[in-house]
Design a protein around this motif. Structure first.
Motif, short mmCIF file in Angstrom:
data_model
loop_
_atom_site.label_atom_id
_atom_site.label_comp_id
_atom_site.label_asym_id
_atom_site.label_seq_id
_atom_site.Cartn_x
_atom_site.Cartn_y
_atom_site.Cartn_z
N THR A 59 4.04 -5.51 9.23
CA THR A 59 3.99 -4.10 8.85
C THR A 59 5.38 -3.63 8.44
O THR A 59 5.54 -2.95 7.43
N LEU A 60 6.40 -4.02 9.21
CA LEU A 60 7.76 -3.58 8.90
C LEU A 60 8.28 -4.22 7.62
O LEU A 60 9.21 -3.73 7.00
N GLY A 61 7.66 -5.31 7.19
CA GLY A 61 8.09 -5.98 5.97
C GLY A 61 7.49 -5.40 4.71
O GLY A 61 7.81 -5.83 3.60
N GLN A 62 6.61 -4.45 4.85
CA GLN A 62 5.94 -3.85 3.69
C GLN A 62 6.87 -2.88 2.97
O GLN A 62 7.84 -2.41 3.52
N SER A 63 6.49 -2.57 1.73
CA SER A 63 7.30 -1.65 0.94
C SER A 63 7.22 -0.24 1.53
O SER A 63 6.34 0.06 2.34
N GLU A 64 8.13 0.60 1.08
CA GLU A 64 8.20 1.98 1.59
C GLU A 64 6.91 2.74 1.32
O GLU A 64 6.46 3.56 2.13
N SER A 65 6.26 2.44 0.20
CA SER A 65 5.02 3.16 -0.15
C SER A 65 3.90 2.86 0.86
O SER A 65 2.99 3.66 1.02
N PHE A 66 3.99 1.75 1.54
CA PHE A 66 3.01 1.43 2.58
C PHE A 66 2.98 2.53 3.63
O PHE A 66 1.94 2.86 4.18
N PHE A 67 4.16 3.09 3.91
CA PHE A 67 4.29 4.12 4.94
C PHE A 67 4.18 5.53 4.37
O PHE A 67 3.62 6.42 4.99
N ARG A 69 -2.60 3.80 10.29
CA ARG A 69 -2.15 5.17 10.64
C ARG A 69 -3.25 5.93 11.38
O ARG A 69 -2.99 6.64 12.33
N ARG A 70 -4.49 5.75 10.90
CA ARG A 70 -5.60 6.46 11.53
C ARG A 70 -5.90 5.89 12.92
O ARG A 70 -5.99 6.63 13.90
N GLU A 71 -5.98 4.57 13.05
CA GLU A 71 -6.33 3.93 14.32
C GLU A 71 -5.24 4.12 15.38
O GLU A 71 -5.53 4.30 16.55
N LEU A 72 -4.00 4.05 14.94
CA LEU A 72 -2.89 4.22 15.88
C LEU A 72 -2.47 5.67 16.04
O LEU A 72 -1.60 5.98 16.86
N GLU A 73 -3.06 6.52 15.25
CA GLU A 73 -2.75 7.95 15.28
C GLU A 73 -1.25 8.21 15.09
O GLU A 73 -0.61 8.93 15.85
N ILE A 74 -0.71 7.59 14.07
CA ILE A 74 0.72 7.73 13.77
C ILE A 74 0.96 9.06 13.09
O ILE A 74 0.34 9.37 12.07
N THR A 75 1.87 9.83 13.65
CA THR A 75 2.22 11.14 13.09
C THR A 75 3.24 10.95 11.97
O THR A 75 3.90 9.91 11.89
N PRO A 76 3.40 11.94 11.11
CA PRO A 76 4.42 11.85 10.05
C PRO A 76 5.82 11.59 10.63
O PRO A 76 6.61 10.84 10.07
N THR A 77 6.14 12.23 11.77
CA THR A 77 7.45 12.02 12.41
C THR A 77 7.60 10.56 12.83
O THR A 77 8.65 9.93 12.61
N GLN A 78 6.55 10.01 13.41
CA GLN A 78 6.59 8.60 13.81
C GLN A 78 6.73 7.70 12.58
O GLN A 78 7.44 6.69 12.62
N GLY A 79 6.04 8.06 11.50
CA GLY A 79 6.13 7.29 10.26
C GLY A 79 7.56 7.24 9.74
O GLY A 79 8.03 6.20 9.31
N LYS A 82 10.30 7.59 11.55
CA LYS A 82 11.08 6.76 12.48
C LYS A 82 10.84 5.28 12.23
O LYS A 82 11.77 4.47 12.30
N ILE A 83 9.58 4.93 11.95
CA ILE A 83 9.27 3.53 11.63
C ILE A 83 10.02 3.11 10.37
O ILE A 83 10.60 2.03 10.31
N LEU A 84 10.03 3.99 9.37
CA LEU A 84 10.77 3.69 8.14
C LEU A 84 12.25 3.47 8.41
O LEU A 84 12.87 2.57 7.84
#
Length: 140
Positions: A5-13, A26-36, A38-40
């Motif tokens: 997942t971390l190896g994907q392009s920025e558009s993935f996130f 994003r839906r299954e893990l319920e990732i918020t925009p803020t978390q997204g 931070k992951i980036l």
């Protein structure tokens, strides 16, 4: 999966609708925009670390190959010496090399890079062993 997942392009996130897997994660893990975001931010650091690890692994492989080559050269040279010299002479040669490393470095530039450093028996002890082996007729 997380490293993939971390190896994907920025558009993935940033555009999960363009990638079905991104949307599902994003839906299954319920990732918020803020978390997204931070992951980036961590993604670049992780990618750099992964790149560094790959580089280190290549350096280790290169070092291993160089060590194997040097061991083969040393083994071949020692085999030649053992064909020509007696066991006592081989032992004296090895002791002389250890005792005269500076002379060899001056006469043979690069000698130090060819040497494998490690513990050894002091030459006085080795001479005693040679003398004992000579008296008993063996070189143990």
């Amino acid at each position: 999966m997380s490293l993939w997942t971390l190896g994907q392009s920025e558009s993935f996130f940033t555009k999960p609708n363009h990638n079905p897997i991104a949307g599902i994660l994003r839906r299954e893990l319920e990732i918020t925009p803020t978390q997204g975001r931070k992951i980036l931010a961590q993604r670049e650091k992780i990618q750099k670390l992964c790149s560094n690890i790959k580089e280190v692994l290549q350096l280790i492989a290169d070092l291993k190959a160089l060590c194997q080559k040097k061991q083969k050269v040393f083994s071949d040279r020692m085999t030649k010496c053992q064909e020509i010299l007696t066991p006592e002479q081989v032992t004296k040669l090895l002791v002389w090399i250890d005792d005269n490393e500076t002379v060899l470095q001056n006469v043979c530039p690069g000698w130090g890079s060819e040497r494998i450093r490690g513990g050894r028996i002091k030459s006085s002890n080795m001479k005693e062993k040679c003398d004992v082996g000579k008296a008993s007729g063996s070189m143990t």
